[in-house]
Design an enzyme around this catalytic site. Structure first.
Site, mmCIF file in Angstrom:
data_model
loop_
_atom_site.group_PDB
_atom_site.id
_atom_site.type_symbol
_atom_site.label_atom_id
_atom_site.label_comp_id
_atom_site.label_asym_id
_atom_site.label_seq_id
_atom_site.Cartn_x
_atom_site.Cartn_y
_atom_site.Cartn_z
ATOM 1 N N LYS A 256 63.692 70.899 -64.933
ATOM 2 C CA LYS A 256 63.174 70.205 -63.679
ATOM 3 C C LYS A 256 63.841 71.044 -62.512
ATOM 4 O O LYS A 256 63.235 71.208 -61.485
ATOM 5 C CB LYS A 256 63.606 68.746 -63.492
ATOM 6 C CG LYS A 256 62.323 67.857 -64.196
ATOM 7 C CD LYS A 256 62.622 66.517 -63.764
ATOM 8 C CE LYS A 256 61.978 65.755 -64.520
ATOM 9 N NZ LYS A 256 62.491 64.242 -64.544
ATOM 10 N N PHE B 53 80.813 77.456 -58.450
ATOM 11 C CA PHE B 53 81.541 78.474 -58.734
ATOM 12 C C PHE B 53 81.298 79.882 -57.913
ATOM 13 O O PHE B 53 82.057 80.245 -57.042
ATOM 14 C CB PHE B 53 81.694 78.855 -60.177
ATOM 15 C CG PHE B 53 82.335 80.490 -60.618
ATOM 16 C CD1 PHE B 53 83.407 80.752 -59.758
ATOM 17 C CD2 PHE B 53 81.638 81.058 -61.371
ATOM 18 C CE1 PHE B 53 83.829 82.126 -60.161
ATOM 19 C CE2 PHE B 53 81.889 82.326 -61.623
ATOM 20 C CZ PHE B 53 83.121 83.060 -61.087
ATOM 21 N N LEU C 35 70.692 79.109 -55.571
ATOM 22 C CA LEU C 35 71.600 79.141 -56.684
ATOM 23 C C LEU C 35 71.614 78.027 -57.438
ATOM 24 O O LEU C 35 71.899 77.944 -58.928
ATOM 25 C CB LEU C 35 73.215 79.469 -56.273
ATOM 26 C CG LEU C 35 73.519 80.857 -55.922
ATOM 27 C CD1 LEU C 35 72.678 81.509 -54.660
ATOM 28 C CD2 LEU C 35 75.165 80.696 -55.597
ATOM 29 N N ASN D 113 60.390 73.913 -54.513
ATOM 30 C CA ASN D 113 60.860 73.165 -53.089
ATOM 31 C C ASN D 113 61.498 74.147 -52.342
ATOM 32 O O ASN D 113 61.185 74.212 -51.127
ATOM 33 C CB ASN D 113 61.888 71.920 -53.395
ATOM 34 C CG ASN D 113 61.127 70.779 -53.970
ATOM 35 O OD1 ASN D 113 60.147 70.478 -53.620
ATOM 36 N ND2 ASN D 113 61.873 70.137 -54.827
ATOM 37 N N TYR E 221 67.259 76.419 -70.174
ATOM 38 C CA TYR E 221 67.751 77.264 -68.870
ATOM 39 C C TYR E 221 66.936 78.382 -69.090
ATOM 40 O O TYR E 221 66.511 78.775 -67.991
ATOM 41 C CB TYR E 221 69.149 77.549 -69.510
ATOM 42 C CG TYR E 221 70.047 78.354 -68.482
ATOM 43 C CD1 TYR E 221 70.223 77.589 -67.040
ATOM 44 C CD2 TYR E 221 70.383 79.549 -68.452
ATOM 45 C CE1 TYR E 221 70.954 78.707 -66.099
ATOM 46 C CE2 TYR E 221 70.991 80.324 -67.635
ATOM 47 C CZ TYR E 221 71.313 79.826 -66.359
ATOM 48 O OH TYR E 221 72.003 80.603 -65.424
#
Ligand code: UDP
Length: 315
Positions: free
Chosen positions: A94, A16, A76, A102, A148
Site C-alpha cells: 500500500k 536514514f 522516499l 498520492n 517490496y
C-alpha cells in the site's frame, strides 16, 4: 531572512537516507518540508534540524493524500529493509502503490518535479550481471520479498504512466545497497548488523556461506546522485541506477568489519533467507553519462565513518 531556493518535499525525511537528503537540501538553500510517519524511522535523525528556520516536519502517512504547495518532491517514503517491509507486507505494498499515487497526484496539481527512490530489488535475483537499466528483472511475484519488489515495480509503472499520460516531470532512481551513519541499528541490513554485532562483542551473522555479493554505496555518494538527478534536464527521467559498482562478497565484508573494529567474536553462519539474490552490482554508465556522477567513497573509508557513528550512538 533570505528567500529560499525553492520548496522541497521529502517523504520519508526522517529515515536514514531522507534525513541526509533534508540536511543537504537545507544547506543548498531550499525550504524543506519533511514528511514521515516514523514507521521505520526515528525523530532522532532530524532533531538537529528542527530549529532550522527553513525546515518543517509533518507526521503523515503517505498512503493518505497530502495537500501542500511545493516545487520539488523527493518521494522516499517506504520501509526498505527486509525486516521492516516484511513485518506488515500488505502495508508495504500500500505504501509503495498508494503512496506513489498520492505523491504523483500532488505533483500533478502543483506542477512540481517528482523524484522517487526505486530499488535494485526491481531486478530481483538477477539473471544478468552487472545490472543495467534495460534489464527487466527476475522477481518472484509471490515470495516474501514481493511486497517490496513488486510494490516498487508498480510504483515505477505509475511514475511512467503519469509522465506519458499527464506530462509530469519525473525522475526515477534505482538505489543499490546504501550504508552510512543513521542506519537503523536493528533493521537487519548486513552493514548495520555486522558493525553493531562487532561493537557489542557478538559474532557477525553471515547468512549462507557468505559467497553472495552486494555492492555498497556510501550515503554521501547517493545524496550527490539524487540531487544531480533532480537538477537534470526534464528529458532525463531515468530509471537510473545509483550505486557503487565495487562488488564484495558478504564474507569479504565480514573480514573488513572484523579488521576495522578489532572484534575477536568471529563469525556465525546462519541459513540464507528465501529469495536472497546471489549477486548484485550496478552498471552505472547511464548515470555517469547523463549526470556526470559516480561514487567517490570506497567501502573501507565509508565503513570507518559508519563504525565511528555506531561507536558513538551505541555509546
Ligand atoms: N546478510 C548476512 N548477515 C546479516 C544480514 C544480511 O549475511 O546479518 C546478507 C543477506 O543474506 C544478503 C546480504 O547480506 O545476502 C545483504 O542483505 P541486506 O538485508 O543488507 O540487503 P539486501 O538483501 O536487501 O540486498
Amino acid at each position: 531572512m533570505s528567500i529560499a531556493k525553492g520548496r522541497a518535499l521529502v517523504t520519508g525525511g526522517a529515515g536514514f537516507i531522507g534525513s541526509h537528503l533534508c540536511e543537504r537540501l537545507l544547506s543548498d538553500g531550499y525550504d524543506v518540508l519533511c514528511v514521515d510517519n516514523y514507521y521505520s524511522s526515528t525523530k532522532d535523525n532530524i532533531t538537529h534540524l528542527v530549529n532550522h528556520p527553513r525546515f518543517e516536519v509533518i507526521r503523515h502517512d503517505v498512503t493518505f493524500p497530502l495537500y501542500v504547495e511545493v516545487d520539488e518532491i523527493y518521494h522516499l517514503a517506504c520501509p526498505a529493509s527486509p525486516v521492516h517491509y516484511q513485518r506488515d507486507p500488505v502495508q508495504t505494498t500500500k505504501t509503495a502503490v498508494h503512496g506513489s499515487i498520492n505523491m504523483l497526484g500532488l505533483a500533478k496539481r502543483t506542477g512540481a518535479r517528482i523524484l522517487t527512490t526505486s530499488t535494485s530489488e526491481v531486478y530481483g535475483d538477477p539473471a544478468v550481471h552487472p545490472q543495467s537499466e534495460d534489464y527487466w528483472g527476475n522477481v518472484n511475484p509471490i515470495g516474501p520479498r514481493a511486497c517490496y519488489d513488486e510494490g516498487k515495480r508498480a510504483a515505477e509503472t505509475l511514475f511512467f504512466d503519469y509522465h506519458r499520460q499527464h506530462g509530469l516531470r519525473i525522475k526515477v532512481a534505482r538505489l543499490f545497497n546504501t550504508y552510512g551513519p543513521r542506519m537503523h541499528p536493528h533493521d537487519g541490513r548486513v552493514v548495520s548488523n555486522f558493525v553493531v554485532a562487532a561493537l557489542e562483542g557478538r559474532p557477525l551473522t553471515v547468512y549462507g556461506d557468505g559467497s553472495q555479493t552486494r555492492s555498497f554505496q556510501y550515503i554521501d555518494d547517493l545524496i550527490e546522485g539524487l540531487v544531480a538527478l533532480m537538477a537534470s534536464p526534464d528529458d532525463v527521467t531515468g530509471p537510473l541506477n545509483l550505486g557503487n559498482p565495487g562488488e564484495f562478497t558478504i564474507a569479504e565484508l565480514a573480514d573488513l568489519v572484523i579488521a576495522q573494529t578489532g572484534t575477536t567474536a568471529g563469525v556465525e553462519y546462519l541459513p540464507l533467507p528465501q529469495d536472497d539474490p546471489v549477486r548484485r552490482q550496478p552498471d552505472i554508465s547511464r548515470a555517469k553519462a547523463l549526470l556526470g556522477w559516480e561514487p567517490t567513497i570506497p567501502l573501507a573509508q565509508g565503513l570507518e565513518r559508519t563504525i565511528a557513528y555506531f561507536r558513538e550512538s551505541l555509546g
